[in-house]
Design a protein around this motif. Structure first.
Motif, PDB file in Angstrom:
ATOM      1  N   ARG A  92     -55.048   3.150  12.990  1.00  0.00           N
ATOM      2  CA  ARG A  92     -54.071   4.243  12.602  1.00  0.00           C
ATOM      3  C   ARG A  92     -52.743   3.349  12.792  1.00  0.00           C
ATOM      4  O   ARG A  92     -51.713   3.848  11.947  1.00  0.00           O
ATOM      5  CB  ARG A  92     -53.860   5.255  13.441  1.00  0.00           C
ATOM      6  CG  ARG A  92     -55.152   6.361  13.518  1.00  0.00           C
ATOM      7  CD  ARG A  92     -54.870   7.536  14.323  1.00  0.00           C
ATOM      8  NE  ARG A  92     -54.376   7.142  15.817  1.00  0.00           N
ATOM      9  CZ  ARG A  92     -53.910   8.123  16.439  1.00  0.00           C
ATOM     10  NH1 ARG A  92     -53.959   9.467  15.915  1.00  0.00           N
ATOM     11  NH2 ARG A  92     -53.626   7.918  17.866  1.00  0.00           N
ATOM     12  N   HIS A  93     -52.575   1.988  13.544  1.00  0.00           N
ATOM     13  CA  HIS A  93     -51.500   1.507  13.537  1.00  0.00           C
ATOM     14  C   HIS A  93     -51.263   0.678  12.175  1.00  0.00           C
ATOM     15  O   HIS A  93     -49.973   0.298  11.806  1.00  0.00           O
ATOM     16  CB  HIS A  93     -51.369   0.523  14.890  1.00  0.00           C
ATOM     17  CG  HIS A  93     -52.477  -0.738  14.377  1.00  0.00           C
ATOM     18  ND1 HIS A  93     -53.751  -0.714  14.598  1.00  0.00           N
ATOM     19  CD2 HIS A  93     -52.397  -1.985  13.943  1.00  0.00           C
ATOM     20  CE1 HIS A  93     -54.609  -1.580  14.105  1.00  0.00           C
ATOM     21  NE2 HIS A  93     -53.340  -2.850  13.697  1.00  0.00           N
ATOM     22  N   GLU A  94     -52.262   0.727  11.427  1.00  0.00           N
ATOM     23  CA  GLU A  94     -51.976  -0.142   9.988  1.00  0.00           C
ATOM     24  C   GLU A  94     -50.834   0.500   9.191  1.00  0.00           C
ATOM     25  O   GLU A  94     -49.903  -0.247   8.792  1.00  0.00           O
ATOM     26  CB  GLU A  94     -53.311  -0.509   9.532  1.00  0.00           C
ATOM     27  CG  GLU A  94     -54.257  -1.327  10.347  1.00  0.00           C
ATOM     28  CD  GLU A  94     -55.844  -1.387   9.728  1.00  0.00           C
ATOM     29  OE1 GLU A  94     -56.105  -0.776   8.777  1.00  0.00           O
ATOM     30  OE2 GLU A  94     -56.440  -2.209  10.628  1.00  0.00           O
ATOM     31  N   ALA A  95     -51.328   1.731   8.828  1.00  0.00           N
ATOM     32  CA  ALA A  95     -50.547   2.420   7.691  1.00  0.00           C
ATOM     33  C   ALA A  95     -48.887   2.750   8.636  1.00  0.00           C
ATOM     34  O   ALA A  95     -47.894   2.603   7.942  1.00  0.00           O
ATOM     35  CB  ALA A  95     -50.989   3.653   7.417  1.00  0.00           C
ATOM     36  N   ALA A  96     -49.077   2.942   9.918  1.00  0.00           N
ATOM     37  CA  ALA A  96     -47.687   3.098  10.667  1.00  0.00           C
ATOM     38  C   ALA A  96     -47.106   1.894  10.499  1.00  0.00           C
ATOM     39  O   ALA A  96     -45.680   2.082  10.489  1.00  0.00           O
ATOM     40  CB  ALA A  96     -48.251   3.661  11.929  1.00  0.00           C
ATOM     41  N   GLY A  97     -47.501   0.799  10.869  1.00  0.00           N
ATOM     42  CA  GLY A  97     -46.661  -0.378  10.884  1.00  0.00           C
ATOM     43  C   GLY A  97     -46.189  -0.836   9.541  1.00  0.00           C
ATOM     44  O   GLY A  97     -44.955  -1.189   9.462  1.00  0.00           O
ATOM     45  N   ARG A  98     -46.878  -0.507   8.411  1.00  0.00           N
ATOM     46  CA  ARG A  98     -46.357  -0.829   6.989  1.00  0.00           C
ATOM     47  C   ARG A  98     -44.991   0.220   6.880  1.00  0.00           C
ATOM     48  O   ARG A  98     -44.166  -0.333   6.410  1.00  0.00           O
ATOM     49  CB  ARG A  98     -47.403  -0.488   6.028  1.00  0.00           C
ATOM     50  CG  ARG A  98     -46.895  -0.701   4.698  1.00  0.00           C
ATOM     51  CD  ARG A  98     -47.945  -0.776   3.584  1.00  0.00           C
ATOM     52  NE  ARG A  98     -47.503  -0.864   2.216  1.00  0.00           N
ATOM     53  CZ  ARG A  98     -46.922   0.337   1.449  1.00  0.00           C
ATOM     54  NH1 ARG A  98     -47.194   1.468   2.011  1.00  0.00           N
ATOM     55  NH2 ARG A  98     -46.453  -0.244   0.307  1.00  0.00           N
ATOM     56  N   GLN A  99     -45.348   1.421   7.159  1.00  0.00           N
ATOM     57  CA  GLN A  99     -44.185   2.400   7.193  1.00  0.00           C
ATOM     58  C   GLN A  99     -42.926   1.995   8.202  1.00  0.00           C
ATOM     59  O   GLN A  99     -41.836   2.034   7.514  1.00  0.00           O
ATOM     60  CB  GLN A  99     -44.532   3.885   7.266  1.00  0.00           C
ATOM     61  CG  GLN A  99     -45.596   4.545   6.193  1.00  0.00           C
ATOM     62  CD  GLN A  99     -44.769   4.263   4.850  1.00  0.00           C
ATOM     63  OE1 GLN A  99     -43.641   4.607   4.653  1.00  0.00           O
ATOM     64  NE2 GLN A  99     -45.558   3.712   4.232  1.00  0.00           N
ATOM     65  N   ARG A 109     -43.602  -6.784  -0.288  1.00  0.00           N
ATOM     66  CA  ARG A 109     -44.479  -7.818  -0.112  1.00  0.00           C
ATOM     67  C   ARG A 109     -44.398  -8.476   1.228  1.00  0.00           C
ATOM     68  O   ARG A 109     -45.470  -9.266   1.517  1.00  0.00           O
ATOM     69  CB  ARG A 109     -43.841  -8.985  -1.119  1.00  0.00           C
ATOM     70  CG  ARG A 109     -42.375  -9.649  -0.401  1.00  0.00           C
ATOM     71  CD  ARG A 109     -41.773 -10.759  -1.449  1.00  0.00           C
ATOM     72  NE  ARG A 109     -40.878 -11.303  -0.773  1.00  0.00           N
ATOM     73  CZ  ARG A 109     -41.132 -12.358  -0.007  1.00  0.00           C
ATOM     74  NH1 ARG A 109     -42.362 -12.913   0.285  1.00  0.00           N
ATOM     75  NH2 ARG A 109     -40.285 -13.131   0.649  1.00  0.00           N
ATOM     76  N   LEU A 110     -43.775  -8.077   2.061  1.00  0.00           N
ATOM     77  CA  LEU A 110     -43.813  -8.480   3.622  1.00  0.00           C
ATOM     78  C   LEU A 110     -44.489  -7.519   4.499  1.00  0.00           C
ATOM     79  O   LEU A 110     -45.357  -7.616   5.207  1.00  0.00           O
ATOM     80  CB  LEU A 110     -42.399  -8.786   4.109  1.00  0.00           C
ATOM     81  CG  LEU A 110     -41.710 -10.156   3.191  1.00  0.00           C
ATOM     82  CD1 LEU A 110     -40.351 -10.386   4.151  1.00  0.00           C
ATOM     83  CD2 LEU A 110     -42.760 -11.460   3.290  1.00  0.00           C
ATOM     84  N   ALA A 111     -44.263  -6.336   4.113  1.00  0.00           N
ATOM     85  CA  ALA A 111     -44.623  -4.990   4.991  1.00  0.00           C
ATOM     86  C   ALA A 111     -46.185  -4.845   4.693  1.00  0.00           C
ATOM     87  O   ALA A 111     -46.661  -4.387   5.627  1.00  0.00           O
ATOM     88  CB  ALA A 111     -43.916  -4.047   4.664  1.00  0.00           C
TER      89      ALA A 111
END
Length: 193
Positions: A92-99, A109-111
């Protein structure tokens, strides 16, 4: 910033590179746990070595080294939103981190690495994404055959060499990086979740 987070991000690490200042500022602003800061610092350090090796050993591989090292330094930042994933598996941290990164003004390009570091077989994954994923495994001595094969294929194709030659070259680099895994694990485990 608390002493523990300060030590995780910029002190007591010996030869471990410090994180970029903008990443340190981000981690302080979001209240990152010291263990997360230490982990990101270690993966960043390995990604720096891996990127330097690739640029030197395989100059035909065109990639954005700046994006790789930033991606490695922030790939798990979503764990501040889902702190349970600091100690148990989860994605769950993956999409949350990008956001989180996009919300703080970082370009996609970095997020993107916060979202791609665990999904290296997805369509559109580039060499940069593979390098961040490999760094996130080899920092602790883990080797993932299908992930490494994807990177080997990219190296062979871009550098115009046989797959076996690309494999041997990458394997030598990853073996060298994995040798320091025990020290890295000890450093990370010295900080509380």
């Amino acid at each position: 910033m608390g002493l523990s987070l300060r030590l995780a991000l910029s002190g007591a690490g010996g030869p471990v590179r410090e994180l970029p200042p903008e990443v340190v500022q981000l981690l302080v602003a979001v209240g990152a746990p010291a263990r997360l800061g230490a982990h990101l610092r270690l993966v960043h350090d390995v990604a720096c070595d891996l990127s330097s090796w690739l640029a030197s050993a395989h100059p035909g591989v065109v990639f954005d080294a700046e994006a790789v090292v930033f991606g490695a330094a922030t790939h798990d930042v979503g764990k501040v939103v889902f702190p349970r994933e600091l100690s148990v598996p989860g994605s769950r941290h993956e999409a949350a981190g990008r956001q989180l990164l996009l919300g703080r003004g970082f370009p996609d390009r970095l997020a993107r690495f916060a979202g791609t570091h665990g999904s290296w077989q997805a369509a559109g994954v580039g060499v940069e994404d593979l390098l961040v994923s490999v760094a996130d495994k080899v920092w602790k001595g883990a080797r993932v055959e299908d992930l490494e094969r994807l990177l080997v294929d990219r190296i062979a194709g871009a550098d115009g060499i046989e797959v076996w030659a690309a494999f041997v070259s990458l394997d030598d680099c990853l073996q060298r990086l994995a040798e320091a895994a025990d020290g890295r694990l000890a450093f990370q485990n010295g900080f509380a979740v």
